[in-house]
Design a protein around this motif. Structure first.
Motif, PDB file in Angstrom:
ATOM      1  N   GLN A  25      85.989 -54.732 -39.892  1.00 28.71           N
ATOM      2  CA  GLN A  25      87.046 -53.724 -39.938  1.00 28.71           C
ATOM      3  C   GLN A  25      88.359 -54.277 -39.394  1.00 28.71           C
ATOM      4  O   GLN A  25      89.430 -53.977 -39.920  1.00 28.71           O
ATOM      5  N   LEU A  26      88.275 -55.097 -38.371  1.00 26.19           N
ATOM      6  CA  LEU A  26      89.481 -55.724 -37.816  1.00 26.19           C
ATOM      7  C   LEU A  26      90.173 -56.578 -38.889  1.00 26.19           C
ATOM      8  O   LEU A  26      91.387 -56.502 -39.071  1.00 26.19           O
ATOM      9  N   VAL A  27      89.380 -57.341 -39.620  1.00 24.29           N
ATOM     10  CA  VAL A  27      89.944 -58.175 -40.682  1.00 24.29           C
ATOM     11  C   VAL A  27      90.520 -57.296 -41.804  1.00 24.29           C
ATOM     12  O   VAL A  27      91.633 -57.536 -42.286  1.00 24.29           O
ATOM     13  N   ALA A  28      89.770 -56.269 -42.211  1.00 22.76           N
ATOM     14  CA  ALA A  28      90.230 -55.396 -43.293  1.00 22.76           C
ATOM     15  C   ALA A  28      91.566 -54.741 -42.938  1.00 22.76           C
ATOM     16  O   ALA A  28      92.515 -54.768 -43.741  1.00 22.76           O
ATOM     17  N   TRP A  29      91.652 -54.155 -41.754  1.00 19.55           N
ATOM     18  CA  TRP A  29      92.897 -53.507 -41.323  1.00 19.55           C
ATOM     19  C   TRP A  29      94.034 -54.522 -41.173  1.00 19.55           C
ATOM     20  O   TRP A  29      95.172 -54.237 -41.543  1.00 19.55           O
ATOM     21  N   SER A  30      93.731 -55.691 -40.648  1.00 21.08           N
ATOM     22  CA  SER A  30      94.765 -56.726 -40.487  1.00 21.08           C
ATOM     23  C   SER A  30      95.358 -57.119 -41.835  1.00 21.08           C
ATOM     24  O   SER A  30      96.576 -57.232 -41.978  1.00 21.08           O
ATOM     25  N   LEU A  31      94.493 -57.330 -42.814  1.00 23.02           N
ATOM     26  CA  LEU A  31      94.966 -57.683 -44.153  1.00 23.02           C
ATOM     27  C   LEU A  31      95.803 -56.555 -44.749  1.00 23.02           C
ATOM     28  O   LEU A  31      96.876 -56.792 -45.306  1.00 23.02           O
TER      29      LEU A  31
END
Length: 150
Positions: A25-31
């Motif tokens: 989720q951290l990666v998804a939101w960051s992108l």
């Protein structure tokens, strides 16, 4: 000798899989927030579709609605059905996560953990993960709506 920080390989695998939920989720939101548009959402959907397929093929689930919902988003993007179709598919994914929040999140965490044969920590992380993913796909749907109404 074992100490309180020593884990069996199975326990370590469970911790690794547990940490994959918030990390993904951290990666998804960051992108998403870095781009300011849903351009990276198909890659996020592909990752979660593979995860859903893993759940069905290797366990622990016999069925995972993610195999359908993430495929619908990929299909909407691949076949260029436009912002309305992409928004609908993103809302379908959001609904999938909302179902997860309600199925696992209703009632005491310790009771659900026993039912699922998981830890209380897993239940709490799962609920947080599903809530975050629900919000993520709502934002993706909203941005597709902006494309549609622009």
């Amino acid at each position: 000798a074992r100490n309180c920080f020593t884990m069996s390989p199975k326990q370590q695998e469970n911790v690794n899989l547990l940490m994959l939920m918030p990390a993904s989720q951290l990666v998804a939101w960051s992108l998403l927030l870095n781009d300011g548009n849903p351009r990276t959402a198909p890659f996020v959907a592909a990752f979660y579709w593979l995860w859903a397929m893993k759940n069905v093929v290797l366990g622990p689930l016999k069925g995972d609605l993610g195999t359908v919902s993430f495929a619908s988003y990929a299909g909407a993007r691949f076949f260029a059905v436009g912002p309305k179709g992409e928004m609908g598919a993103a809302l379908f994914i959001a609904l999938n996560y909302l179902i997860g929040v309600f199925l696992v999140g209703l009632g005491p965490a310790d009771k659900m953990a026993r039912k699922l044969k998981k830890s209380v920590a897993w239940v709490k992380v799962f609920i947080t993960y599903c809530s975050s993913a629900f919000a993520y796909w709502l934002v993706v749907a909203y941005w597709h709506k902006q494309d549609w109404t622009a």
